[in-house]
Design an enzyme around this catalytic site. Structure first.
Site, PDB file in Angstrom:
ATOM      1  N   THR D  20       0.393  -1.187   0.483  1.00 14.82           N
ATOM      2  CA  THR D  20      -0.403  -0.065   0.532  1.00 14.82           C
ATOM      3  C   THR D  20       0.599   0.941   0.314  1.00 14.82           C
ATOM      4  O   THR D  20       1.998   0.856   0.136  1.00 14.82           O
ATOM      5  CB  THR D  20      -0.974  -0.281   1.250  1.00 14.82           C
ATOM      6  OG1 THR D  20       0.123   0.348   2.769  1.00 14.82           O
ATOM      7  CG2 THR D  20      -2.205  -1.141   1.360  1.00 14.82           C
ATOM      8  N   ASP D  21       0.118   2.521  -0.354  1.00 13.33           N
ATOM      9  CA  ASP D  21       1.472   3.456   0.267  1.00 13.33           C
ATOM     10  C   ASP D  21       0.136   4.799   0.791  1.00 13.33           C
ATOM     11  O   ASP D  21      -0.647   4.254   0.900  1.00 13.33           O
ATOM     12  CB  ASP D  21       1.112   4.371  -1.485  1.00 13.33           C
ATOM     13  CG  ASP D  21       0.015   4.305  -1.758  1.00 13.33           C
ATOM     14  OD1 ASP D  21      -1.383   4.978  -1.533  1.00 13.33           O
ATOM     15  OD2 ASP D  21      -0.248   4.876  -3.438  1.00 13.33           O
ATOM     16  N   ALA D  22       0.787   5.624   0.872  1.00 16.28           N
ATOM     17  CA  ALA D  22      -0.020   6.100   1.794  1.00 16.28           C
ATOM     18  C   ALA D  22      -1.699   7.323   2.328  1.00 16.28           C
ATOM     19  O   ALA D  22      -1.831   7.597   2.523  1.00 16.28           O
ATOM     20  CB  ALA D  22       0.906   8.014   1.798  1.00 16.28           C
ATOM     21  N   HIS D  27      -0.525   0.215  -3.996  1.00 14.96           N
ATOM     22  CA  HIS D  27       0.228   0.919  -4.593  1.00 14.96           C
ATOM     23  C   HIS D  27       0.806   0.699  -5.818  1.00 14.96           C
ATOM     24  O   HIS D  27       0.544  -0.652  -6.186  1.00 14.96           O
ATOM     25  CB  HIS D  27       1.364   1.644  -4.306  1.00 14.96           C
ATOM     26  CG  HIS D  27       2.075   2.561  -5.014  1.00 14.96           C
ATOM     27  ND1 HIS D  27       2.234   3.595  -5.510  1.00 14.96           N
ATOM     28  CD2 HIS D  27       3.754   2.493  -6.058  1.00 14.96           C
ATOM     29  CE1 HIS D  27       2.721   5.030  -5.868  1.00 14.96           C
ATOM     30  NE2 HIS D  27       3.442   3.778  -6.290  1.00 14.96           N
TER      31      HIS D  27
END
Lengths: 154, 154, 154, 154
Positions: D20-22, D27
């Site tokens: 995952t990303d922020a 992602h």
């Protein structure tokens, strides 16, 4: 709740082509991804819902009361790891104190030790960044993992 | 050959969005990629051709006489690192013996220490996997890096 | 605000060892990371603060009013890319409509085309997942990038 | 040889936190890693040894007679993918001509389509970089996969 440690402490992983580099072997830092993913798989197999431990946008909420950042990690590489290798993965968690724990992960091929990784987590409040107690689910996982276990994998 | 250590031991790096995770900060194992890339950039800035050190298919030949696998690495994470952070990167190599060396890499934001990583390499013959001498280019880089240097970055 | 497109549309990148695989060349999916990072670097060079576009935990707030998820991407690979290659990177954004835009990124070595990547973004409200207008900063970047530009890089 | 397409065309994958990303979701470029790994798993389940298809240093030899570089790929992202999601993965290969083939990979959660990826491979001689015939093992896998199959996953 799962009662068979085989289920959550002894995992499998096949090395994939994209995890190698032009030297023809596994590129070293992939090992830390494997360690973290083994930890996630172990918690999942134990019966702990992923979204209780790891922040996610699911249901529009990515704020948990406790974050578990990595504060330290290390790895020893003993033998080359190749694309296509079918690895045995042995996970062993250890509680350090009320705020932190570490997970030793050993990677073997045909019972030959290839590499080990260690990741140490600190439990913090994600807003204040102050130390807090390890989440109860993680506590139970560590406790259950310690029963009938041998020495730390090396 | 480059005579200004500023050029090859003090680097910069901007944290990219894809390097974060759903906790909103840099995902821990990216640090080891940064350490290895800082090493490569340091050698390049020093004047050592990449294809003398790292195997590549360029010119149809990916076999070098010496391979430099990672045998050990660790990292300490002290402060959260965010997407968009402009980091100072300080590289400090140390020769351990004729076959091995390690590189300490410190990551700072506005002179505040965020994290450090260490990678230890062993020089081996890629065919026999036996230990050999560190390549002469690496020796020169370590030696030149040691002149007028302060303590290991922490 | 930056007035020289050279500054934000023509970038450089050196291929690193960990981006190769055991076939001795760049592993294909790294290209998409490069495309996204080139986009981020372009916005940064243009003068757009990273934390206005990309969510981050900085200042305890990772919620932006607009999210820009990737809805489509593709890449063409024409020539092998090797560790150590010094690449020229050409970024060309195109506005598709009020809610979406795409970025063409071309990678060259000594003016020889190696690969191109395209990423299409949709502007949405991160809570409702409904389409919204492209952020004004992105609009300005696209507009400024279109002046005095040649054809789409291929 | 495996006779049940269920075994090698219908796979499973759990999304991990580091993917995952922020923004709190997967992602985007991770999808291409998943597609390639699904292909590798499919070949393995079908009974094709990994080291016949992918170069590796195993047994001191990383040179195969045929390399299969990616020449094109694309992906469509329809719905956000979250950490912890248990995905169904559907693999569908298509032979394009004697030198190239492509693999469509669909990712679903509870039978809802989340994303699809396509990777196109060209068979070449790794030394001359000239086109050659697709390896016979790959041919058999494509042929066996085409029997009793429905439409391309979307």
């Amino acid at each position: 709740m799962n009662n068979n440690t085989e289920n959550w402490l002894y995992l499998k992983r096949t090395v994939r082509f994209g995890e190698t580099d032009a030297a023809g072997v596994m590129h070293f830092h992939q090992l830390f991804r494997w360690c973290h993913e083994a930890w996630e798989e172990s918690l999942q197999n134990f019966g702990l819902p992923n979204n209780e431990i790891f922040p996610s946008l699911t249901k529009g909420n990515n704020l948990l009361k406790v974050a578990l950042p990595v504060v330290y990690c290390h790895a020893n590489f003993r033998n080359a790891i190749f694309s296509g290798d079918n690895l045995q993965v042995v996970v062993k968690p250890i509680k350090l104190n009320s705020n932190s724990f570490e997970i030793h992960t050993a990677f073997q091929r045909n019972n030959k030790s290839l590499a080990i990784g260690l990741i140490r987590h600190m439990a913090i409040d994600p807003k204040t960044r102050q130390r807090v107690h390890i989440p109860i689910g993680i506590e139970k996982w560590i406790e259950a993992s310690s029963i009938n276990q041998g020495p730390i994998p090396t």
